[in-house]
Write an enzyme that holds these catalytic residues in place. Sequence first.
Site, PDB file in Angstrom:
ATOM      1  N   HIS A   1      32.433  50.659  33.728  1.00  0.00           N
ATOM      2  CA  HIS A   1      33.105  50.372  32.658  1.00  0.00           C
ATOM      3  C   HIS A   1      31.885  50.044  31.579  1.00  0.00           C
ATOM      4  CE1 HIS A   1      37.016  49.615  34.544  1.00  0.00           C
ATOM      5  NE2 HIS A   1      37.569  49.441  33.501  1.00  0.00           N
TER       6      HIS A   1
ATOM      7  N   LYS B   1      43.463  43.832  41.193  1.00  0.00           N
ATOM      8  CA  LYS B   1      44.011  42.680  41.893  1.00  0.00           C
ATOM      9  C   LYS B   1      43.557  41.423  41.236  1.00  0.00           C
ATOM     10  CE  LYS B   1      40.822  41.833  45.562  1.00  0.00           C
ATOM     11  NZ  LYS B   1      40.167  40.537  45.555  1.00  0.00           N
TER      12      LYS B   1
END
Lengths: 283, 185
Positions: B39, B104
Amino acid sequence: MREIAYEEIVKNVRDIIVYSASNLPEDALQAMKDAYENEKSPVSKEVLKQLLENADIASSEARPLCQDTGLAVFFVKIGADVKVVGGLLKDAINEGTEKGYVEGYLRASTCEPFSRANLKDTVGYNLPAIIHLYIVEGDKIAIEYAAKGGGSENVSRARVFPPAAGKAGVIEYVKECISDAGPNPCPPLTVGVGIGGTFEKAVISSKHALFRNIGSVNEDPEMAEMEVEIKEVLNKLGIGTMGMGGTETVLAVHIESNPCHIASLPVSVNVQCHSSRHTHITI
Amino acid sequence: MSKTYHLTTPLSDEDVSMLNSGDIVYLNGTIYTARDAAHKRLVDLLDAGKELPFDVKGAVIYFVGPTPPKPGDPIGSAGPTTSYRMDSYSPRLIAEGLKGMIGKGKRNKDVTDACQKHKAVYFGATGGAGALLGKQIKSAEVIAYEELGPEAVRKLEVVDFPVTVINDTYGEDLYKIGRSQYEVK
């Protein structure tokens, strides 16, 4: 003096690492089945069903239960009458760890703290293992092993309270920890609580508490009672499986308590996800 | 009441707008993997005005670092990692057209605001169900940052990959809704 070969330790360590990665131990599996039975939320129940199915697939197809195959953590008790021949005990555990992670197709999750570089090219695959070593009586080596994932480790915490905080302060601290963590550590959880000792003794005790079988009763009646009380408090948080909301947030609370300094009340909370991959062997 | 959908990537504004927190979605088609390290590199590329290694418009990113595949398998176990570590990067990718994220755990307000503003959703996959989820991935190819190992960017082809909508385009949060129903004060 009993001699134990270096290679025998390597092989045993390798084998428990590979086996643990895809086989949930019986106590953890039973606790998950119980959670499935008891869960009131249909959404959490459905996720628990998926996790039980995952455990089946992992075991029957020898696939890792979770992609986070952890850092390898060992509590090792070596008898004073044991002599390891052919090398050092610590090296044997590390070599067995590397073999297990490579040959089991497990993920190497170890990296340098700041560069985040994976260490496998320099010191080995998923090394070094985290080893807590104790010398005890006898002529055996007892090895407790767990693959410790990052998600649940990240929400763990420790603090030294003043003695006046007492039991109520400890319970509130554990509650705050699990409440803040919410869905992140992959509930339903096992919560290891280390109380007393010095700062680091509390932390190591909270880790070791996670190695105890889920469903076992604390030998200290006072702590056994406190475990039940904390579990009730935590299950009222309503977090449920994977944070979907539900009645079964915590499978077990395990406490290890130690005498401490007259000025201090150290507390550590170490959290274990539902994939409680722990085992022990004696050589 | 929770609904069930089967969607194929890339996702459109219409696809994500019909989803509500709690809905179950079976995803099909191409999705991309990225964790923290990848990222950072993706956002650095955007900052430098360079092209990303994949088309982010309509894309779904899966926060996962799989285990190595066994011989003959496309991928090893591949469940989600905890998503908050991507919070500082996700809004930038959402602004560029990212439509879905799979992970999650909780997201921060910057992410959920971006989901509302630019129409994107955050899906939860079951943490710790890596063996089961890995089986829904039919092919995997590293397309960038191979040196990051498990954190490299992979192009995955998935079939009926099961996820649940956690944060929708309307500001709802399944974690808050679910917990409030079972919390005993």
